[in-house]
Design a protein around this motif. Structure first.
Motif, mmCIF file in Angstrom:
data_model
loop_
_atom_site.group_PDB
_atom_site.id
_atom_site.type_symbol
_atom_site.label_atom_id
_atom_site.label_comp_id
_atom_site.label_asym_id
_atom_site.label_seq_id
_atom_site.Cartn_x
_atom_site.Cartn_y
_atom_site.Cartn_z
ATOM 1 N N LYS A 255 33.529 0.147 -46.894
ATOM 2 C CA LYS A 255 34.307 1.107 -46.112
ATOM 3 C C LYS A 255 35.466 0.443 -45.364
ATOM 4 O O LYS A 255 36.410 1.120 -44.975
ATOM 5 C CB LYS A 255 33.407 1.817 -45.100
ATOM 6 C CG LYS A 255 32.332 2.675 -45.728
ATOM 7 C CD LYS A 255 31.437 3.258 -44.656
ATOM 8 C CE LYS A 255 30.278 4.016 -45.259
ATOM 9 N NZ LYS A 255 29.354 4.507 -44.214
ATOM 10 N N SER A 256 35.407 -0.870 -45.166
ATOM 11 C CA SER A 256 36.390 -1.544 -44.316
ATOM 12 C C SER A 256 37.531 -2.220 -45.062
ATOM 13 O O SER A 256 38.312 -2.934 -44.451
ATOM 14 C CB SER A 256 35.672 -2.584 -43.456
ATOM 15 O OG SER A 256 35.188 -3.626 -44.261
ATOM 16 N N ARG B 21 40.397 -1.326 -46.131
ATOM 17 C CA ARG B 21 41.761 -1.043 -45.665
ATOM 18 C C ARG B 21 42.147 -1.885 -44.447
ATOM 19 O O ARG B 21 43.323 -2.160 -44.227
ATOM 20 C CB ARG B 21 41.910 0.435 -45.328
ATOM 21 C CG ARG B 21 41.825 1.327 -46.537
ATOM 22 C CD ARG B 21 41.863 2.795 -46.125
ATOM 23 N NE ARG B 21 41.447 3.653 -47.211
ATOM 24 C CZ ARG B 21 42.287 4.231 -48.060
ATOM 25 N NH1 ARG B 21 43.567 4.034 -47.947
ATOM 26 N NH2 ARG B 21 41.827 4.986 -49.029
ATOM 27 N N ASN B 22 41.165 -2.295 -43.665
ATOM 28 C CA ASN B 22 41.440 -3.097 -42.475
ATOM 29 C C ASN B 22 42.008 -4.470 -42.819
ATOM 30 O O ASN B 22 42.665 -5.098 -41.994
ATOM 31 C CB ASN B 22 40.168 -3.287 -41.649
ATOM 32 C CG ASN B 22 39.587 -1.978 -41.176
ATOM 33 O OD1 ASN B 22 40.267 -0.965 -41.128
ATOM 34 N ND2 ASN B 22 38.316 -1.993 -40.836
ATOM 35 N N TYR B 23 41.749 -4.947 -44.029
ATOM 36 C CA TYR B 23 42.163 -6.303 -44.414
ATOM 37 C C TYR B 23 43.474 -6.325 -45.190
ATOM 38 O O TYR B 23 43.924 -7.386 -45.601
ATOM 39 C CB TYR B 23 41.046 -6.972 -45.218
ATOM 40 C CG TYR B 23 39.803 -7.127 -44.385
ATOM 41 C CD1 TYR B 23 39.697 -8.150 -43.461
ATOM 42 C CD2 TYR B 23 38.760 -6.215 -44.487
ATOM 43 C CE1 TYR B 23 38.574 -8.270 -42.664
ATOM 44 C CE2 TYR B 23 37.628 -6.335 -43.696
ATOM 45 C CZ TYR B 23 37.543 -7.360 -42.786
ATOM 46 O OH TYR B 23 36.430 -7.479 -42.001
ATOM 47 N N GLU C 124 28.522 -0.806 -46.024
ATOM 48 C CA GLU C 124 29.376 -0.776 -44.834
ATOM 49 C C GLU C 124 30.627 -1.624 -45.038
ATOM 50 O O GLU C 124 31.699 -1.274 -44.565
ATOM 51 C CB GLU C 124 28.601 -1.254 -43.604
ATOM 52 C CG GLU C 124 27.535 -0.287 -43.145
ATOM 53 C CD GLU C 124 28.085 1.102 -42.842
ATOM 54 O OE1 GLU C 124 29.088 1.202 -42.117
ATOM 55 O OE2 GLU C 124 27.507 2.078 -43.331
ATOM 56 N N CYS C 125 30.487 -2.734 -45.745
ATOM 57 C CA CYS C 125 31.631 -3.605 -46.022
ATOM 58 C C CYS C 125 32.662 -2.882 -46.868
ATOM 59 O O CYS C 125 33.864 -3.011 -46.636
ATOM 60 C CB CYS C 125 31.141 -4.864 -46.728
ATOM 61 S SG CYS C 125 32.439 -6.013 -47.161
ATOM 62 N N ASN D 261 28.839 -11.108 -42.294
ATOM 63 C CA ASN D 261 29.549 -11.516 -41.081
ATOM 64 C C ASN D 261 28.834 -12.703 -40.416
ATOM 65 O O ASN D 261 28.563 -12.694 -39.225
ATOM 66 C CB ASN D 261 29.685 -10.343 -40.112
ATOM 67 C CG ASN D 261 30.736 -10.595 -39.062
ATOM 68 O OD1 ASN D 261 31.628 -11.413 -39.257
ATOM 69 N ND2 ASN D 261 30.637 -9.901 -37.952
ATOM 70 N N LYS E 73 36.858 -12.196 -48.999
ATOM 71 C CA LYS E 73 37.309 -10.808 -49.209
ATOM 72 C C LYS E 73 37.471 -10.462 -50.688
ATOM 73 O O LYS E 73 37.686 -9.316 -51.030
ATOM 74 C CB LYS E 73 38.601 -10.569 -48.433
ATOM 75 C CG LYS E 73 38.398 -10.628 -46.918
ATOM 76 C CD LYS E 73 39.670 -10.475 -46.146
ATOM 77 C CE LYS E 73 40.524 -11.679 -46.046
ATOM 78 N NZ LYS E 73 40.057 -12.863 -45.407
#
Length: 124
Positions: free
Chosen positions: A72-73, A75-77, A69-70, A13, A93
């Motif tokens: 896990k995310s 679905r957000n994208y 941690e990345c 990030n 991504k």
């Protein structure tokens, strides 16, 4: 696993220009492209160490924790318009294609294709 500068910037990030400069230092190249990749083992020690009160984790590289941690995310994208339009993850991504399981990748591909049909009204 090897990653390019955009994928590393996405995971950490951070601005891609900052990571691109770091890649230039590590690879000793004048110009960095998306094809230039570095193995994650080498990256692990370049982006800091964990400072923890737990002696098991103190001093370990921070990058693998960012990767975990990345993951896990992802679905957000799936709702980002650039990903829906391309029917795949784009830019940094694309790291998801390297860290997700085949079942999760299949889920992403079918989900993005379905959303493409919803948004643009075209058959797949």
């Amino acid at each position: 696993m090897t990653l390019n500068y955009r994928e590393v910037a996405f995971v950490l990030n951070k601005p891609s220009t900052e990571i691109k400069n770091k890649f230039q230092e590590l690879l000793k190249l004048d110009k960095i492209t998306m094809k230039d990749e570095i193995h994650t083992d080498k990256l692990s020690w370049e982006f800091g160490l964990i400072k923890s009160v737990d002696k098991r984790y103190d001093g370990l590289p921070l990058f693998p924790f960012y990767m975990r941690e990345c993951k896990k995310s992802f679905r957000n994208y799936l709702n980002e318009k650039s990903n829906i339009k391309a029917k795949k993850f784009t830019g940094g991504k694309t790291v998801f294609y390297k860290i997700l399981t085949p079942e999760e990748i299949e889920f992403c591909n079918t989900n993005l294709a379905y959303k493409y049909k919803e948004v643009f009204g075209k058959s797949i």
